[in-house]
Design a protein around this motif. Structure first.
Motif, PDB file in Angstrom:
ATOM      1  N   UNK A   1       0.856  -1.173   0.000  1.00  0.00           N
ATOM      2  CA  UNK A   1       0.000   0.000   0.000  1.00  0.00           C
ATOM      3  C   UNK A   1       0.893   1.224   0.000  1.00  0.00           C
ATOM      4  N   UNK A   2       0.388   2.293  -0.495  1.00  0.00           N
ATOM      5  CA  UNK A   2       1.175   3.520  -0.566  1.00  0.00           C
ATOM      6  C   UNK A   2       0.545   4.545   0.359  1.00  0.00           C
ATOM      7  N   UNK A   3       1.257   4.840   1.421  1.00  0.00           N
ATOM      8  CA  UNK A   3       0.819   5.847   2.362  1.00  0.00           C
ATOM      9  C   UNK A   3       1.803   7.003   2.296  1.00  0.00           C
ATOM     10  N   UNK A   4       1.270   8.201   2.417  1.00  0.00           N
ATOM     11  CA  UNK A   4       2.148   9.359   2.486  1.00  0.00           C
ATOM     12  C   UNK A   4       2.758   9.400   3.876  1.00  0.00           C
ATOM     13  N   UNK A   5       4.059   9.601   3.923  1.00  0.00           N
ATOM     14  CA  UNK A   5       4.750   9.604   5.198  1.00  0.00           C
ATOM     15  C   UNK A   5       5.685  10.801   5.287  1.00  0.00           C
ATOM     16  N   UNK A   6       5.497  11.580   6.325  1.00  0.00           N
ATOM     17  CA  UNK A   6       6.458  12.611   6.697  1.00  0.00           C
ATOM     18  C   UNK A   6       7.123  12.110   7.971  1.00  0.00           C
ATOM     19  N   UNK A   7       8.415  11.799   7.883  1.00  0.00           N
ATOM     20  CA  UNK A   7       9.130  11.217   9.016  1.00  0.00           C
ATOM     21  C   UNK A   7      10.326  12.078   9.372  1.00  0.00           C
ATOM     22  N   UNK A   8      10.396  12.461  10.632  1.00  0.00           N
ATOM     23  CA  UNK A   8      11.553  13.165  11.173  1.00  0.00           C
ATOM     24  C   UNK A   8      12.189  12.259  12.202  1.00  0.00           C
ATOM     25  N   UNK A   9      13.508  12.105  12.125  1.00  0.00           N
ATOM     26  CA  UNK A   9      14.235  11.315  13.107  1.00  0.00           C
ATOM     27  C   UNK A   9      15.180  12.254  13.844  1.00  0.00           C
ATOM     28  N   UNK A  10      15.030  12.294  15.157  1.00  0.00           N
ATOM     29  CA  UNK A  10      15.862  13.140  16.010  1.00  0.00           C
ATOM     30  C   UNK A  10      16.794  12.254  16.827  1.00  0.00           C
ATOM     31  N   UNK A  11      18.088  12.500  16.681  1.00  0.00           N
ATOM     32  CA  UNK A  11      19.091  11.755  17.437  1.00  0.00           C
ATOM     33  C   UNK A  11      19.536  12.618  18.612  1.00  0.00           C
ATOM     34  N   UNK A  12      19.023  12.320  19.802  1.00  0.00           N
ATOM     35  CA  UNK A  12      19.373  13.081  21.001  1.00  0.00           C
ATOM     36  C   UNK A  12      20.458  12.370  21.800  1.00  0.00           C
ATOM     37  N   UNK A  13      21.095  11.379  21.192  1.00  0.00           N
ATOM     38  CA  UNK A  13      22.195  10.642  21.817  1.00  0.00           C
ATOM     39  C   UNK A  13      23.313  10.488  20.795  1.00  0.00           C
ATOM     40  N   UNK A  14      24.513  10.354  21.293  1.00  0.00           N
ATOM     41  CA  UNK A  14      25.676  10.096  20.443  1.00  0.00           C
ATOM     42  C   UNK A  14      26.005   8.619  20.553  1.00  0.00           C
ATOM     43  N   UNK A  15      25.667   7.862  19.533  1.00  0.00           N
ATOM     44  CA  UNK A  15      25.953   6.440  19.558  1.00  0.00           C
ATOM     45  C   UNK A  15      26.083   5.930  18.132  1.00  0.00           C
ATOM     46  N   UNK A  16      27.121   5.190  17.885  1.00  0.00           N
ATOM     47  CA  UNK A  16      27.395   4.731  16.523  1.00  0.00           C
ATOM     48  C   UNK A  16      26.464   3.598  16.084  1.00  0.00           C
ATOM     49  N   UNK A  17      25.873   2.875  17.019  1.00  0.00           N
ATOM     50  CA  UNK A  17      25.096   1.689  16.660  1.00  0.00           C
ATOM     51  C   UNK A  17      23.589   1.942  16.604  1.00  0.00           C
ATOM     52  N   UNK A  18      23.200   3.184  16.383  1.00  0.00           N
ATOM     53  CA  UNK A  18      21.783   3.517  16.257  1.00  0.00           C
ATOM     54  C   UNK A  18      21.424   3.498  14.769  1.00  0.00           C
ATOM     55  N   UNK A  19      20.266   2.956  14.414  1.00  0.00           N
ATOM     56  CA  UNK A  19      19.886   2.856  13.001  1.00  0.00           C
ATOM     57  C   UNK A  19      19.844   4.206  12.288  1.00  0.00           C
ATOM     58  N   UNK A  20      19.960   4.130  10.982  1.00  0.00           N
ATOM     59  CA  UNK A  20      19.929   5.324  10.141  1.00  0.00           C
ATOM     60  C   UNK A  20      18.492   5.772   9.894  1.00  0.00           C
ATOM     61  N   UNK A  21      18.343   6.972   9.405  1.00  0.00           N
ATOM     62  CA  UNK A  21      17.014   7.482   9.031  1.00  0.00           C
ATOM     63  C   UNK A  21      16.366   6.576   7.987  1.00  0.00           C
ATOM     64  N   UNK A  22      17.155   6.081   7.045  1.00  0.00           N
ATOM     65  CA  UNK A  22      16.623   5.207   5.999  1.00  0.00           C
ATOM     66  C   UNK A  22      16.078   3.915   6.592  1.00  0.00           C
ATOM     67  N   UNK A  23      16.763   3.356   7.593  1.00  0.00           N
ATOM     68  CA  UNK A  23      16.259   2.139   8.232  1.00  0.00           C
ATOM     69  C   UNK A  23      14.947   2.416   8.951  1.00  0.00           C
ATOM     70  N   UNK A  24      14.891   3.510   9.703  1.00  0.00           N
ATOM     71  CA  UNK A  24      13.649   3.845  10.389  1.00  0.00           C
ATOM     72  C   UNK A  24      12.508   4.028   9.387  1.00  0.00           C
ATOM     73  N   UNK A  25      12.767   4.721   8.279  1.00  0.00           N
ATOM     74  CA  UNK A  25      11.739   4.946   7.248  1.00  0.00           C
ATOM     75  C   UNK A  25      11.222   3.613   6.711  1.00  0.00           C
TER      76      UNK A  25
END
Length: 160
Positions: free
Chosen positions: A14-38
């Motif tokens: 299905x195609x849903x419109x998505x506006x996604x903002x990812x805020x990184x409030x921590x410094x950590x190398x092993x946190x997923x990327x914006x693309x992964x979250x999307x």
């Protein structure tokens, strides 16, 4: 969390419109990327939505969980629903240290655990909950279906 009755979600493409903002409030190398979250959000989303995902440290997680749920510890994921009709509007807060600790404690892949908790939050935005046993079973089943479709293992099978 919403107290709506769980309704089946069609997991067909299905195609849903998505506006996604990812805020990184921590410094950590092993946190997923914006693309992964999307990718994870879109896999679980049935309605158009505007979502903010915020990855926080333990002190911020504790404050949010205390202020909004009355619990004095940080939790892995919090979902804040501001509009439950399309387009959905809400925030998903992920606590990085808690997620890391859980993944390690249960022998889970860290990225798979982030995927699971992101999908869990997106389902809450769409009205799913796990307050009663029947709703929990339905929500867990849907989480597993979305995750396995993405190539991740069933998060409810205990790893050794």
């Amino acid at each position: 969390m919403l107290l709506k009755k769980n309704l089946p979600v069609d997991l067909s493409d299905h195609e849903c419109k998505l506006s996604l903002t990812v805020q990184y409030a921590v410094e950590k190398a092993d946190i997923p990327s914006r693309q992964q979250f999307r990718k994870w959000v879109k896999a679980a989303l049935k309605k158009s939505a505007e979502i903010v995902i915020r990855i926080v440290d333990e002190p911020e997680g504790e404050i949010l969980n205390r202020d909004f749920r009355g619990k004095n510890t940080a939790t892995n994921v919090l979902t804040f629903v501001y509009e439950d009709e399309a387009p959905l509007l809400g925030d998903i807060v992920l606590c990085a240290p808690v997620i890391y600790s859980e993944a390690r404690q249960h022998g889970k892949d860290l990225i798979a655990h982030y995927a699971h908790l992101t999908i869990h939050g997106v389902l809450h935005l769409q009205g799913y909950d796990h307050i009663c046993d029947d709703d929990a079973v339905a929500m867990e089943s849907l989480e597993t279906k979305v995750l396995t479709r993405l190539g991740y293992p069933d998060p409810y099978i205990i790893q050794h």
